[in-house]
Write a protein that holds these residues in place. Structure first.
Motif, PDB file in Angstrom:
ATOM      1  N   SER A  70       0.832  -1.212   0.000  1.00  0.00           N
ATOM      2  CA  SER A  70       0.000   0.000   0.000  1.00  0.00           C
ATOM      3  C   SER A  70       0.863   1.256   0.000  1.00  0.00           C
ATOM      4  CB  SER A  70      -0.948  -0.007   1.197  1.00  0.00           C
ATOM      5  OG  SER A  70      -0.237   0.050   2.412  1.00  0.00           O
ATOM      6  N   PRO A 103      -1.246  -0.097   6.854  1.00  0.00           N
ATOM      7  CA  PRO A 103      -1.532  -0.146   5.425  1.00  0.00           C
ATOM      8  C   PRO A 103      -2.725   0.743   5.050  1.00  0.00           C
ATOM      9  CG  PRO A 103      -2.279  -2.148   6.489  1.00  0.00           C
ATOM     10  CD  PRO A 103      -1.537  -1.368   7.530  1.00  0.00           C
ATOM     11  N   THR A 104      -2.774   1.088   3.781  1.00  0.00           N
ATOM     12  CA  THR A 104      -3.865   1.913   3.256  1.00  0.00           C
ATOM     13  C   THR A 104      -4.622   1.127   2.197  1.00  0.00           C
ATOM     14  OG1 THR A 104      -2.595   2.895   1.438  1.00  0.00           O
ATOM     15  CG2 THR A 104      -2.382   3.931   3.623  1.00  0.00           C
ATOM     16  N   ASN A 105      -5.580   1.779   1.586  1.00  0.00           N
ATOM     17  CA  ASN A 105      -6.409   1.117   0.579  1.00  0.00           C
ATOM     18  C   ASN A 105      -5.977   1.423  -0.852  1.00  0.00           C
ATOM     19  OD1 ASN A 105      -8.134  -0.141   2.468  1.00  0.00           O
ATOM     20  ND2 ASN A 105      -9.251   1.796   2.731  1.00  0.00           N
ATOM     21  N   CYS A 107      -2.860   0.670  -3.462  1.00  0.00           N
ATOM     22  CA  CYS A 107      -1.693  -0.199  -3.574  1.00  0.00           C
ATOM     23  C   CYS A 107      -1.000  -0.025  -4.912  1.00  0.00           C
ATOM     24  CB  CYS A 107      -2.092  -1.666  -3.397  1.00  0.00           C
ATOM     25  SG  CYS A 107      -2.628  -2.066  -1.717  1.00  0.00           S
ATOM     26  N   CYS A 115      -4.428  -4.054  -4.471  1.00  0.00           N
ATOM     27  CA  CYS A 115      -4.375  -4.509  -3.082  1.00  0.00           C
ATOM     28  C   CYS A 115      -4.786  -5.974  -2.934  1.00  0.00           C
ATOM     29  CB  CYS A 115      -5.263  -3.636  -2.203  1.00  0.00           C
ATOM     30  SG  CYS A 115      -4.636  -1.955  -1.939  1.00  0.00           S
ATOM     31  N   GLN A 151       5.734   2.715   1.313  1.00  0.00           N
ATOM     32  CA  GLN A 151       4.952   1.508   1.059  1.00  0.00           C
ATOM     33  C   GLN A 151       4.828   0.750   2.370  1.00  0.00           C
ATOM     34  OE1 GLN A 151       5.604  -1.860   1.217  1.00  0.00           O
ATOM     35  NE2 GLN A 151       7.830  -1.926   1.560  1.00  0.00           N
ATOM     36  N   ARG A 154       0.416  -5.124   2.932  1.00  0.00           N
ATOM     37  CA  ARG A 154      -0.972  -5.305   3.345  1.00  0.00           C
ATOM     38  C   ARG A 154      -1.130  -6.441   4.356  1.00  0.00           C
ATOM     39  NH1 ARG A 154      -5.372  -2.248   2.620  1.00  0.00           N
ATOM     40  NH2 ARG A 154      -6.626  -4.044   2.018  1.00  0.00           N
TER      41      ARG A 154
END
Length: 297
Positions: A70, A103-105, A107, A115, A151, A154
């Motif tokens: 991500s 982590p984020t949404n 990627c 993701c 980065q 995930r």
């Protein structure tokens, strides 16, 4: 007599640490993103923004990611007043600000669904960032900042790491004033060709400014200039010139002067006076044209 010998014993512990290669390294297409001059927006419009140019990144993937890597960012202020607000986005989604190991949404991958898919080691991927700058601010000025990209895996294996850094700059410029009518004309009617009564006409230009504004004003003559410092130029009738003045003083052609326009309605006035250039006095119709330039600061 016996002696006790004392000494200092140093025990050196030397530990060896292995140097771990970065999981991912990304290279931007440009290290300085210049978004240019951005016009100040309406302060109560919280959706007012402009979009800047793309910045492309090529990433070397050095290890496998089980389910996506991500993307997030943080911003450093380097110089200038903090005016406006810049938000990077990738895959048509605004990036989240960086939080370590969170982590984020969004990627890095081939699609917006990256993701959900693994990344293979020893591969190369690319992505692009674009920038949204909010303009609903009161201040103006130039801003220089730095964006760090991160980065975060995930899944739990691995930690966040910085993958790229680059700089950006933009200037928030004052909203320009508006002129009610940009094509103005004055009519002298019928004149005594001797100009015995010193005819003149005033042109009042209405300027509406959203805030107090410094403006460089310049007048250019469309006909040949006779004397620039006296605001004197020819007309279409041979032997008849036209002089332009303001507040009783000649307007100097092709030279900017700074005016301060207040918030709201302002009136910029110019006075036009025919001047004889030959004797006997000419007869016939005449015209003259000018271009008035407002350069907002």
């Amino acid at each position: 007599m016996s002696f006790i010998k004392t000494g200092l014993v140093l025990i050196l512990l030397i530990s060896a640490f292995s140097c771990k290669a970065a999981d991912m390294v990304c290279t931007p297409s440009t290290l300085m993103v210049d978004l240019g001059v951005i016009q100040q927006g309406v302060t109560n419009d919280y959706n007012a923004y402009v979009e800047g140019s793309l910045n492309n990144f090529v990433c070397n993937i050095n290890r496998s990611f089980l389910v996506g890597a991500s993307l997030s960012y943080n911003t450093e202020i380097l110089s200038g007043l903090r005016v406006g607000a810049l938000y990077p986005s990738a895959y048509n989604t605004q990036l989240s600000t960086y939080q370590i190991n969170k982590p984020t949404n969004v990627c890095i991958g081939l699609t917006t669904f990256a993701c959900n898919f693994p990344l293979s080691a020893n591969t190369v991927l690319s992505f692009s960032l674009k920038y949204r700058v909010l303009t609903n601010i009161l201040g103006t000025g130039t801003f220089v900042g730095k964006i760090n990209l991160y980065q975060t895996p995930r899944v739990l294996y691995g930690q966040s790491e910085q993958i790229a850094s680059f700089y950006y700059t933009y200037t928030i410029g004052a909203r320009p004033c508006t002129v009610a009518d940009k094509n103005l004309a004055i009519n002298f009617g019928d004149l005594d060709n001797r100009l015995a009564d010193n005819p003149n006409r005033e042109l009042a230009i209405t300027v509406n400014c959203p805030a107090r504004t410094n403006v460089d004003v310049q007048l250019n003559a469309g006909k040949p200039i006779v004397n620039a410092t006296q605001g004197l130029s020819q007309t279409s009738l041979a032997g008849l010139n036209m002089q332009v003045s303001r507040n009783g003083y000649p307007v100097v052609f092709n030279q900017a002067t700074t005016q301060v326009f207040q918030q709201g309605i302002n009136t910029y006035r110019l006075n036009f006076s025919p001047r004889l250039a030959t004797s006997p006095a000419p007869t016939g119709s005449f015209s003259a044209d000018y271009t008035l330039i407002f350069d907002y600061k």
